[in-house]
Design an enzyme around this catalytic site. Structure first.
Site, mmCIF file in Angstrom:
data_model
loop_
_atom_site.group_PDB
_atom_site.id
_atom_site.type_symbol
_atom_site.label_atom_id
_atom_site.label_comp_id
_atom_site.label_asym_id
_atom_site.label_seq_id
_atom_site.Cartn_x
_atom_site.Cartn_y
_atom_site.Cartn_z
ATOM 1 N N GLN B 251 -7.887 23.165 32.115
ATOM 2 C CA GLN B 251 -8.555 23.197 30.814
ATOM 3 C C GLN B 251 -8.686 24.636 30.312
ATOM 4 O O GLN B 251 -8.434 24.926 29.145
ATOM 5 C CB GLN B 251 -9.940 22.560 30.943
ATOM 6 N N HIS B 254 -6.053 26.720 28.187
ATOM 7 C CA HIS B 254 -5.743 26.399 26.794
ATOM 8 C C HIS B 254 -6.159 27.501 25.829
ATOM 9 O O HIS B 254 -5.467 27.789 24.855
ATOM 10 C CB HIS B 254 -6.481 25.131 26.359
ATOM 11 N N GLU B 319 -15.183 15.910 25.929
ATOM 12 C CA GLU B 319 -13.875 15.424 25.469
ATOM 13 C C GLU B 319 -13.140 14.715 26.619
ATOM 14 O O GLU B 319 -12.710 13.582 26.488
ATOM 15 C CB GLU B 319 -13.059 16.632 24.983
ATOM 16 N N HIS B 320 -12.996 15.426 27.739
ATOM 17 C CA HIS B 320 -12.384 14.847 28.941
ATOM 18 C C HIS B 320 -13.453 14.732 30.018
ATOM 19 O O HIS B 320 -14.205 15.682 30.250
ATOM 20 C CB HIS B 320 -11.279 15.740 29.503
ATOM 21 N N ASP B 353 -2.823 13.827 29.291
ATOM 22 C CA ASP B 353 -2.344 14.750 28.248
ATOM 23 C C ASP B 353 -0.929 14.419 27.802
ATOM 24 O O ASP B 353 -0.556 14.650 26.650
ATOM 25 C CB ASP B 353 -2.343 16.193 28.764
ATOM 26 N N HIS B 412 -25.601 -9.049 -13.133
ATOM 27 C CA HIS B 412 -25.145 -9.680 -11.889
ATOM 28 C C HIS B 412 -25.568 -11.148 -11.866
ATOM 29 O O HIS B 412 -24.784 -12.032 -11.507
ATOM 30 C CB HIS B 412 -25.732 -8.955 -10.665
#
Lengths: 427, 427
Positions: B251, B254, B319-320, B353, B412
């Site tokens: 991770q 990145h 996220e993960h 991934d 209406h």
């Protein structure tokens, strides 16, 4: 009402009020104040902006009992039946978590879970919209949200309208607070001593509410900021002009910027509807609003045939679509973009606004090209689930490492390879 | 890597770059220019910003053939297999339109339709991410979108990276254009002579791309603007420190602002992982990036027990999430918030991934509390369908009119009543 030929580009697009710098500054200050001072800020702002000094924001059981006492029992039972219809319709949208398995041991799937908590804003002012309470809260309840918080600005007596409280109770809202404006949105987003923060905020509001929602977006989720409402009616000469006109006007009475459009290949219908609209307009209580809407945003488009009429509808991507043609069901497959589709003459729009079950919070301003009615999915989220067995990783690990290296992500490759090495050493 | 006790509030929240005024002005000018001058503006901006003068933006069949010739066949077959896995997984998400019928003739339901067209932005620069092409385009294709347009900035030779073109071809993208930046977003949103407008734009990009997406939002739909990536690993002392460390680093490589967190009740594992991270860090190509990420956003939290560890994970809403515990499946039901959940030691994050099938476009920065991985629903929309028979309207019409009047919407009520009157007159 104006009649015209359909041109190449027909649009219902109206500009959405985006607020001026002064309004944006006010909203930012209110949010900052609520984040810093919590309940004390809410109290001060409610006194200043709503003109009432409250010792507590929570709506009590007694206030709810009072609200029931004020409403006639027939209305309560109508609300109850509408709530039941809305609940039943939205329950059909529920999806299970799912998985697939493979012989090598792989399991992949989607785990579907409700949001923890949701806040619903209900506007104050003269008109009270109990239907809006039902439509915004029931999908969240059906989704499984455990905490639904309603906020609405109090009147000068420090009260909320009885129909709104009755609707909230019938829907099953968990907490109700008498606070409105940007300060209510700030409280929902960041929490105060009394009002704990939520994960998502829905519901319509004035420009300050809309700006506040935009400002807190990201820290919490929000629903789409809606533009003015619209209807498009697709009709042939089997439609009754008096009914078509009544439906166009029921849209027009909402807002001077509401948009009512008839699309028809029938010149005769076009002319008859135009006359009927003018006639019925005079009978309305909200005549001024409806007249302005019809003058500014009302149109009757005459097309050369039904296919062209349908293509015009798809170009409009209207919030509400009524199909008032001889074989209405046959045309359903050709409609690509519309928030809600009402089929046949007995399915007049108010049927959907209040009672049938589908949601009346719909994509406006042409956004039905890519958006949906408020629905259960809006209050749930999905998590991907991935399980690889030793065998699955042995089969695929080297391919994954290769892919990672093509993307220049060495550590990704190594995370796989260290396991392949460890597996080989164990065996 | 730092080890600490879990505190009351644990967050992965990092500020999202929101752009400065100068950048916002540049983006607005670019959009205005593209709207006004179309292809000519794209040509001029591409020459100015990407340093290449193109006679045509369209990627030709010849360029795609060249891309295949450049890639080794093993990589092409891995891409093909990954695309197939992604397709199969997303096909499971497809939902049918549905309806319910009632004895009184009522039909209500949801009509589910794909968006007409989608644009996918693929960033340029040094790294080429074919996996990102697959993950952004395949869900749209599965959803039934008939026109998927990919845009990506050309290099100085006027080319796109071979792996990106191969992935686009394998996915089944319909049109590919060599244009990037805010000008590409403007072209997708408003159309030019060459590039026709789309209904939704997805895919990551730099700050100019992000600002442009925000600017065109409303005229077209956009996906969520993603923050930096993160992983949380929930582990007990059955996990191997070398594998945990490898995953944290995958991770961290990145982005310096990526966030890697281990949550464990095991002090022994915490210490072993801390040492392993330092050791493995030295082996990495992108050592500088990973080291900064670990120093600034890497954390090892030691909890007093597994329940506290799980609660910490839910608070993070990562996220993960990897679950590396003895009985990983038993904990799945307790995880409320996570983008993707990887179960067991063989399900290392890179499996998801690239290859397993679930999407790698995931909610970041704690937004898994209310958001989902990119999925087929993102490329479809729902229309409510409402059909009332004469009988259904006779049964319910007066209730609907009453509800409308409580809300002060006379027109209406009249739209319903005019039909009740017409029905009674016919019989």
């Amino acid at each position: 009402m104006k009649i015209q030929q359909v041109t190449d580009l027909v649009s219902i697009k109206r500009s959405i009020e985006s607020g001026n710098d002064e309004q944006k500054t006010v909203v930012k200050e209110i949010i900052a104040k609520v984040r810093r001072f919590g309940d004390a800020a809410l109290k001060e702002l409610t006194e200043k902006l709503d003109g009432v000094c409250l010792s507590s924001f929570s709506v009590t059981e007694e206030e709810i009992a009072d609200a029931y006492a004020q409403m006639d029992t027939r209305f309560v039972s109508i609300v109850r039946e509408a709530a039941e219809n809305i609940r039943t319709y939205h329950e059909k949208q529920l999806r299970p978590s799912w998985m697939t398995t493979q012989e090598n041991g792989t399991i992949i799937g989607q785990k579907i879970t409700p949001l923890d908590s949701v806040g619903v804003y209900v506007p104050g002012g003269t008109a009270a919209y109990p239907s809006s309470v039902l439509m915004n809260t029931i999908p969240a309840l059906v989704a499984g949200v455990k905490r639904i918080v309603m906020v609405s600005p109090p009147n000068r007596e420090g009260k909320l309208p009885a129909p709104v409280l009755v609707a909230a109770k019938e829907a099953g809202v968990h907490e109700i607070y008498k606070v409105g404006g940007a300060q209510a949105i700030a409280a929902l987003a960041y929490g105060t001593e009394t009002i704990h923060a939520v994960d998502k905020i829905t519901g319509p509001g004035n420009i300050y509410v809309a700006l506040a929602k935009r400002e807190v977006f990201g820290d919490v989720d929000i629903d789409m900021i809606a533009g003015p409402s619209e209807i498009a009616i697709l009709a042939d000469d089997t439609a009754r002009a008096d009914e078509v006109a009544a439906d166009l006007l029921s849209q027009a009475e909402h807002d001077p910027r509401a948009c009512s459009i008839l699309v028809t290949p029938s010149q005769a219908l076009a002319e008859a509807v135009s006359i009927e609209v003018e006639r019925q307009l005079k009978l309305l209580l909200r005549q001024d609003i409806a007249a302005r809407s019809i003058a500014d945003y009302g149109r009757i488009y005459v097309t050369s045939n039904m296919d062209e009429a349908i293509e015009t509808i798809n170009q409009l991507a209207p919030e509400h679509l009524e199909i008032l043609t001889e074989k209405a069901f046959e045309l359903l497959g050709k409609i690509r973009h519309a928030g809600a589709i009402f089929i046949g003459r007995y399915s007049t729009e108010p049927v959907g606004d209040y009672f049938a079950g589908p949601n009346h919070v719909l994509p406006t301003n042409g956004t039905a090209r890519f958006s949906s009615p408020l629905n259960v999915d809006d209050f749930q989220k999905k998590s991907s689930v991935i399980f690889y067995s030793e065998k699955a990783l042995m089969e695929n690990g080297e391919k994954i490492a290769k892919f990672a290296r093509v993307e220049g992500l060495e550590a990704h490759a190594r995370a796989v390879e260290i396991r392949l090495k460890n597996i080989r050493e164990t065996h």
